[in-house]
Design an enzyme around this catalytic site. Structure first.
Site, PDB file in Angstrom:
ATOM      1  N   CYS A   1      -2.810   0.995   9.522  1.00 28.97           N
ATOM      2  CA  CYS A   1      -3.591  -0.153   9.305  1.00 28.97           C
ATOM      3  C   CYS A   1      -4.524  -0.426  10.145  1.00 28.97           C
ATOM      4  O   CYS A   1      -5.810  -0.783   9.989  1.00 28.97           O
ATOM      5  CB  CYS A   1      -3.124  -1.316   8.805  1.00 28.97           C
ATOM      6  SG  CYS A   1      -1.656  -1.257   8.066  1.00 28.97           S
TER       7      CYS A   1
ATOM      8  N   HIS B   1       1.039  -1.232  -0.067  1.00 27.43           N
ATOM      9  CA  HIS B   1      -0.021   0.029   0.113  1.00 27.43           C
ATOM     10  C   HIS B   1       0.803   1.487   0.241  1.00 27.43           C
ATOM     11  O   HIS B   1       1.986   1.223   0.604  1.00 27.43           O
ATOM     12  CB  HIS B   1      -0.854   0.204   1.043  1.00 27.43           C
ATOM     13  CG  HIS B   1      -1.935  -0.837   1.502  1.00 27.43           C
ATOM     14  ND1 HIS B   1      -2.239  -1.890   2.569  1.00 27.43           N
ATOM     15  CD2 HIS B   1      -2.763  -1.180   0.356  1.00 27.43           C
ATOM     16  CE1 HIS B   1      -3.244  -2.580   2.332  1.00 27.43           C
ATOM     17  NE2 HIS B   1      -3.607  -2.211   1.078  1.00 27.43           N
TER      18      HIS B   1
END
Ligand code: CIR
Length: 251
Positions: A246, A159
């Site tokens: 996250c 990511h």
């Protein structure tokens, strides 16, 4: 006071998608998650932790389930098929939050992971990764039309926020040798050594930062700028290719 939504570690966490190391110790992951939630209080946040769902080994990574900015929440359609069922519980939790005025959701074939989206000031940076496709970025543009969407092609990392994260409204932390710093034009870019790239993912608020334990150069870079830091152990979360941002959705 900002609000942080988190979700507990499921019993199935050792089966998480995209593991970067083997033998996840689920009990230790839970201890580390508890330390994370406590650290959010150091950042003066109010927290709410949703119960885990054992059907979804990655469900603690709530960041990927929504993108929140300016009172609006876009519920994602995660790029990993194994994670698609994580979003309804997150949607319900956000829908009951008084600061969320508008909720919309991504439809197929669009995919987008919240870990690819980074909101700083009037810009939303979005990584084009294996998890986030063109239709996902197009939907993000439509939803957040009041922001400038800056697309960043990604390779080698899961990511966007694996290599950078916001340090307030005018500053970004970035691992050297990853994304060209010029992408963040107008921001103060704090570069850290590539050998400490895991530490580029931190949670910042009100002049304080939570970072992963074991990254002394990054900690020094931050403290030299007058930023108060708290370092927490992340070994088991990291094995599941997870990092600090996250684990929460912040409003
Ligand atoms: C996954 O593969 O989706 C999870 N094992 C890790 C997700 C980490 N999330 C994030 O970086 N935003």
């Amino acid at each position: 006071m900002p609000f942080a939504l988190t979700r507990a570690i499921p019993n199935t966490f050792a089966n998480a998608t995209m593991q970067v190391a083997t033998a996840i110790d689920v009990a230790l992951a839970r201890t580390q998650h508890t330390q994370y939630v406590s650290a959010l209080s150091f950042l003066d946040m109010v927290t709410r932790t949703l119960p885990a769902d054992d059907q979804y080994p990655d469900c603690c990574f709530v960041e990927d389930c929504a993108v929140i900015a300016n009172g609006a929440a876009l519920i994602t359609r995660p790029g990993a098929v194994s994670r698609r069922g994580e979003t309804p519980a997150v949607r319900r939790a956000l829908a009951s939050h008084p600061l969320i005025e508008r909720i919309e959701a991504l439809d197929a074939p669009a995919t987008l992971d919240g870990g690819d989206c980074m909101h700083i000031g009037d810009r939303m940076f979005v990584g084009r990764s294996l998890r986030t496709n063109e239709a996902g970025v197009a939907r993000l543009r439509k939803m957040f039309h009041d922001l400038t969407i800056v697309e960043i092609p990604l390779a080698e990392v899961l990511h966007l926020k694996c290599v950078c994260s916001p340090l307030g409204e005018d500053r970004v932390l970035l691992a050297r040798g990853t994304i060209p710093p010029e992408v963040f034009r107008g921001l103060d870019v704090v570069l850290i050594p590539n050998g400490e790239s895991y530490a580029a993912n931190c949670v910042a608020h009100a002049g304080k930062v939570i970072l992963a334990e074991g990254y002394p150069e990054t900690r020094t870079e931050l403290e030299q700028r007058g930023i108060a830091t708290i370092a927490i152990p992340m070994s088991e979360i990291r094995k599941a290719d997870g990092s600090l941002t996250c684990l929460s959705l912040i409003i």
